[in-house]
Design an enzyme around this catalytic site. Structure first.
Site, PDB file in Angstrom:
ATOM      1  N   LYS A  78     -11.763   1.615 -13.530  1.00 21.76           N
ATOM      2  CA  LYS A  78     -12.188   0.258 -13.158  1.00 21.76           C
ATOM      3  C   LYS A  78     -12.657  -0.518 -14.386  1.00 21.76           C
ATOM      4  O   LYS A  78     -12.449  -1.731 -14.479  1.00 21.76           O
ATOM      5  CB  LYS A  78     -13.312   0.332 -12.122  1.00 21.76           C
ATOM      6  CG  LYS A  78     -12.869   0.884 -10.768  1.00 21.76           C
ATOM      7  CD  LYS A  78     -12.003  -0.090  -9.996  1.00 21.76           C
ATOM      8  CE  LYS A  78     -11.758   0.399  -8.574  1.00 21.76           C
ATOM      9  NZ  LYS A  78     -10.943  -0.516  -7.779  1.00 21.76           N
ATOM     10  N   THR A 130      -4.495   6.814   0.727  1.00 21.37           N
ATOM     11  CA  THR A 130      -5.672   7.069   1.562  1.00 21.37           C
ATOM     12  C   THR A 130      -5.736   6.097   2.739  1.00 21.37           C
ATOM     13  O   THR A 130      -6.597   6.235   3.594  1.00 21.37           O
ATOM     14  CB  THR A 130      -6.975   6.926   0.746  1.00 21.37           C
ATOM     15  OG1 THR A 130      -7.026   5.601   0.198  1.00 21.37           O
ATOM     16  CG2 THR A 130      -7.035   7.930  -0.377  1.00 21.37           C
ATOM     17  N   ASP A 135       0.876  -1.178   0.000  1.00 22.09           N
ATOM     18  CA  ASP A 135       0.000   0.000   0.000  1.00 22.09           C
ATOM     19  C   ASP A 135       0.912   1.227   0.000  1.00 22.09           C
ATOM     20  O   ASP A 135       1.932   1.243   0.699  1.00 22.09           O
ATOM     21  CB  ASP A 135      -0.891  -0.006   1.262  1.00 22.09           C
ATOM     22  CG  ASP A 135      -2.111   0.894   1.130  1.00 22.09           C
ATOM     23  OD1 ASP A 135      -3.226   0.395   1.358  1.00 22.09           O
ATOM     24  OD2 ASP A 135      -1.945   2.096   0.835  1.00 22.09           O
ATOM     25  N   TYR A 185     -12.540   7.435 -12.007  1.00 22.92           N
ATOM     26  CA  TYR A 185     -12.730   6.200 -11.228  1.00 22.92           C
ATOM     27  C   TYR A 185     -13.452   5.146 -12.063  1.00 22.92           C
ATOM     28  O   TYR A 185     -12.978   4.017 -12.207  1.00 22.92           O
ATOM     29  CB  TYR A 185     -13.524   6.521  -9.967  1.00 22.92           C
ATOM     30  CG  TYR A 185     -13.683   5.366  -9.004  1.00 22.92           C
ATOM     31  CD1 TYR A 185     -12.582   4.821  -8.343  1.00 22.92           C
ATOM     32  CD2 TYR A 185     -14.941   4.823  -8.745  1.00 22.92           C
ATOM     33  CE1 TYR A 185     -12.735   3.767  -7.445  1.00 22.92           C
ATOM     34  CE2 TYR A 185     -15.102   3.777  -7.845  1.00 22.92           C
ATOM     35  CZ  TYR A 185     -13.993   3.251  -7.202  1.00 22.92           C
ATOM     36  OH  TYR A 185     -14.155   2.205  -6.308  1.00 22.92           O
ATOM     37  N   TYR A 210      -5.669 -10.524 -19.856  1.00 23.26           N
ATOM     38  CA  TYR A 210      -4.630 -11.404 -19.290  1.00 23.26           C
ATOM     39  C   TYR A 210      -5.150 -12.830 -19.154  1.00 23.26           C
ATOM     40  O   TYR A 210      -4.416 -13.794 -19.335  1.00 23.26           O
ATOM     41  CB  TYR A 210      -4.136 -10.870 -17.933  1.00 23.26           C
ATOM     42  CG  TYR A 210      -2.868 -10.075 -18.080  1.00 23.26           C
ATOM     43  CD1 TYR A 210      -2.899  -8.823 -18.685  1.00 23.26           C
ATOM     44  CD2 TYR A 210      -1.645 -10.579 -17.656  1.00 23.26           C
ATOM     45  CE1 TYR A 210      -1.730  -8.086 -18.854  1.00 23.26           C
ATOM     46  CE2 TYR A 210      -0.475  -9.855 -17.827  1.00 23.26           C
ATOM     47  CZ  TYR A 210      -0.525  -8.608 -18.420  1.00 23.26           C
ATOM     48  OH  TYR A 210       0.630  -7.890 -18.591  1.00 23.26           O
TER      49      TYR A 210
HETATM   50  N1  LIG Z   1     -15.871   0.221   0.011  1.00 17.32           N
HETATM   51  C1  LIG Z   1     -16.653   0.284  -1.039  1.00 17.32           C
HETATM   52  O1  LIG Z   1     -17.836   0.642  -0.924  1.00 17.32           O
HETATM   53  C2  LIG Z   1     -16.151  -0.103  -2.413  1.00 17.32           C
HETATM   54  C3  LIG Z   1     -17.086  -0.147  -3.458  1.00 17.32           C
HETATM   55  C4  LIG Z   1     -16.641  -0.491  -4.726  1.00 17.32           C
HETATM   56  C5  LIG Z   1     -15.313  -0.823  -4.946  1.00 17.32           C
HETATM   57  N2  LIG Z   1     -14.433  -0.773  -3.907  1.00 17.32           N
HETATM   58  C6  LIG Z   1     -13.029  -1.086  -4.217  1.00 17.32           C
HETATM   59  O2  LIG Z   1     -12.499  -1.949  -3.220  1.00 17.32           O
HETATM   60  C7  LIG Z   1     -11.114  -1.639  -2.989  1.00 17.32           C
HETATM   61  C8  LIG Z   1     -10.875  -1.386  -1.519  1.00 17.32           C
HETATM   62  O3  LIG Z   1     -11.702  -0.290  -1.122  1.00 17.32           O
HETATM   63  P1  LIG Z   1     -11.774   0.212   0.380  1.00 17.32           P
HETATM   64  O4  LIG Z   1     -13.132   0.720   0.594  1.00 17.32           O
HETATM   65  O5  LIG Z   1     -11.199  -0.831   1.296  1.00 17.32           O
HETATM   66  O6  LIG Z   1     -10.825   1.485   0.271  1.00 17.32           O
HETATM   67  P2  LIG Z   1      -9.557   1.907   1.154  1.00 17.32           P
HETATM   68  O7  LIG Z   1      -9.304   3.349   0.850  1.00 17.32           O
HETATM   69  O8  LIG Z   1      -9.756   1.494   2.563  1.00 17.32           O
HETATM   70  O9  LIG Z   1      -8.406   1.006   0.544  1.00 17.32           O
HETATM   71  C9  LIG Z   1      -7.766   1.273  -0.678  1.00 17.32           C
HETATM   72  C10 LIG Z   1      -6.274   1.329  -0.415  1.00 17.32           C
HETATM   73  O10 LIG Z   1      -5.576   1.482  -1.666  1.00 17.32           O
HETATM   74  C11 LIG Z   1      -4.389   2.214  -1.391  1.00 17.32           C
HETATM   75  N3  LIG Z   1      -3.839   2.734  -2.648  1.00 17.32           N
HETATM   76  C12 LIG Z   1      -4.370   3.661  -3.470  1.00 17.32           C
HETATM   77  N4  LIG Z   1      -3.564   3.837  -4.545  1.00 17.32           N
HETATM   78  C13 LIG Z   1      -2.518   2.991  -4.392  1.00 17.32           C
HETATM   79  C14 LIG Z   1      -1.347   2.706  -5.156  1.00 17.32           C
HETATM   80  N5  LIG Z   1      -1.094   3.332  -6.321  1.00 17.32           N
HETATM   81  N6  LIG Z   1      -0.458   1.781  -4.688  1.00 17.32           N
HETATM   82  C15 LIG Z   1      -0.693   1.142  -3.522  1.00 17.32           C
HETATM   83  N7  LIG Z   1      -1.773   1.376  -2.749  1.00 17.32           N
HETATM   84  C16 LIG Z   1      -2.669   2.288  -3.180  1.00 17.32           C
HETATM   85  C17 LIG Z   1      -4.857   3.286  -0.408  1.00 17.32           C
HETATM   86  O11 LIG Z   1      -3.784   3.866   0.302  1.00 17.32           O
HETATM   87  C18 LIG Z   1      -5.820   2.502   0.473  1.00 17.32           C
HETATM   88  O12 LIG Z   1      -5.192   1.972   1.622  1.00 17.32           O
HETATM   89  C19 LIG Z   1     -10.794  -0.434  -3.885  1.00 17.32           C
HETATM   90  O13 LIG Z   1     -10.206  -0.929  -5.076  1.00 17.32           O
HETATM   91  C20 LIG Z   1     -12.151   0.155  -4.188  1.00 17.32           C
HETATM   92  O14 LIG Z   1     -12.156   0.835  -5.434  1.00 17.32           O
HETATM   93  C21 LIG Z   1     -14.814  -0.421  -2.653  1.00 17.32           C
END
Ligand SMILES: NC(=O)c1ccc[n+]([C@@H]2O[C@H](COP(=O)([O-])OP(=O)(O)OC[C@H]3O[C@@H](n4cnc5c(N)ncnc54)[C@H](O)[C@@H]3O)[C@@H](O)[C@H]2O)c1
Length: 302
Positions: A137, A20, A16, A133, A147
């Site tokens: 995705k 965020t 990570d 965003y 892939y």
């Molecule tokens: N929580 C939701 O409602 C939700 C809904 C749809 C999709 N998602 C997807 O699920 C995943 C996890 O979401 P979450 O809610 O736990 O968010 P989160 O913010 O808790 O976790 C995402 C993590 O990704 C890290 N990150 C961002 N860019 C990065 C990079 N370039 N290299 C390494 N780390 C990086 C951030 O620091 C963060 O810790 C994400 O991909 C998000 O798009 C979440």
């Protein structure tokens, strides 16, 4: 997710860049001999990265995930779905590992089909502010399938709908932390538009269980994971005010551009293919989440 993988007896390496994320969320794993954290931006090459043996699975969950964060970092967000996804797919390929990507219900945009089923291709504005965003995705899903088709990587695609729970950031801008923060401080809850837009909220442990099952499955096409219990944002705000015993009221603000009107997953496929459905009632999930946020707000105010 790390907690669940460790509970299942796996060794986990967490990457990570903390864009965020917060190390506080991993503090309880500091003494675990099965967990290692590496601060790394997955958009950068992984040359020389050694997971400490053969990797069985690569879970690509990195992304700015809240509107506030991806609007503040649009280019990084597009990169993490494109370059980051490719880097993680290459890692999986090099280790002959499984690969799972956490995609999103935002792939459906402002949907014209309700509830949203995986075969619906979506209604996304490709040049609006949220496109960084949504299109990131959508590209990530396309790259994942490429892939799989080209290199036979065993891929899985989860389309996640609104998920909430402890360990979210208070100021993350997503509806659950935003409402919790405001309710616990006795401030008015900000509802966009007239509040009649709908969302469905899934508790984090349910979601993680769905992801774990998906990772073990042979399903290559996207699978919706979320809670089909749909409610209006206004009802949800009232629910949170009651649950936190708050004296807060509600204030209205203009709807953000391209804000979806309706969101509810059709989870028939997850039920059929994974034998999965959410089991944590909203009331219970919100109670755990409120306990967590109450501690956070008290710590900030102390
Ligand atoms: N929580 C939701 O409602 C939700 C809904 C749809 C999709 N998602 C997807 O699920 C995943 C996890 O979401 P979450 O809610 O736990 O968010 P989160 O913010 O808790 O976790 C995402 C993590 O990704 C890290 N990150 C961002 N860019 C990065 C990079 N370039 N290299 C390494 N780390 C990086 C951030 O620091 C963060 O810790 C994400 O991909 C998000 O798009 C979440």
């Amino acid at each position: 997710m790390c907690d669940r993988l460790l509970l299942e007896g796996h060794t986990v390496v967490g990457l990570d860049n903390l864009l965020t994320g917060s190390l506080d969320n991993l503090a309880h794993l500091n003494s675990s001999s099965s967990f290692r954290f590496v601060q790394h931006d997955v958009n950068q090459p992984l040359d020389g990265f050694d997971p400490g043996g053969a990797a069985d699975a690569v879970l690509h969950m990195a992304s700015a995930a809240s509107p506030k964060d991806y609007l503040a970092h649009p280019i990084e967000t597009l990169e993490v779905g494109s370059v980051g996804t490719r880097n993680m797919l290459e890692l999986a390929r090099a280790h002959s590992a499984r690969f799972l990507i956490t995609s999103t219900s935002e792939c459906y945009g402002d949907p014209l089909v309700h509830p949203q089923v995986e075969t619906y291709w979506g209604n996304v504005n490709p040049v609006g502010p949220r496109s960084c965003y949504d299109e990131s995705k959508r590209f990530a899903e396309a790259m994942t399938m490429a892939y799989h088709r080209t290199h036979s990587v065993r891929t899985n695609i989860a389309r996640i709908f609104n998920t909430y729970g402890p360990r979210m950031q208070l100021n993350d801008g997503r509806v659950v932390p935003a409402f919790m923060d405001q309710a616990l401080r006795g401030e008015p809850l900000t509802v966009f538009g007239d509040g009649s837009q709908t969302r469905s909220f899934c508790y984090v442990s349910d979601l993680v269980d769905g992801l774990y099952r998906l990772m073990l499955s042979e399903e290559r096409y996207p699978v919706n994971l979320g809670n089909p219990h749909e409610m209006t944002i206004l009802d949800f705000a009232t629910h949170i005010i009651r649950l936190t015993n708050s004296s807060s009221t509600v204030v209205r603000e203009a709807l953000p551009e391209d804000d979806p009107r309706q969101r509810r997953p059709d989870i028939s496929k997850a039920r059929r293919v994974l034998g999965w459905e959410p089991v944590v009632p909203l009331e219970e999930g919100l109670k755990h989440t409120a306990d967590f946020f109450r501690r956070k707000v008290s710590a900030q105010e102390a």
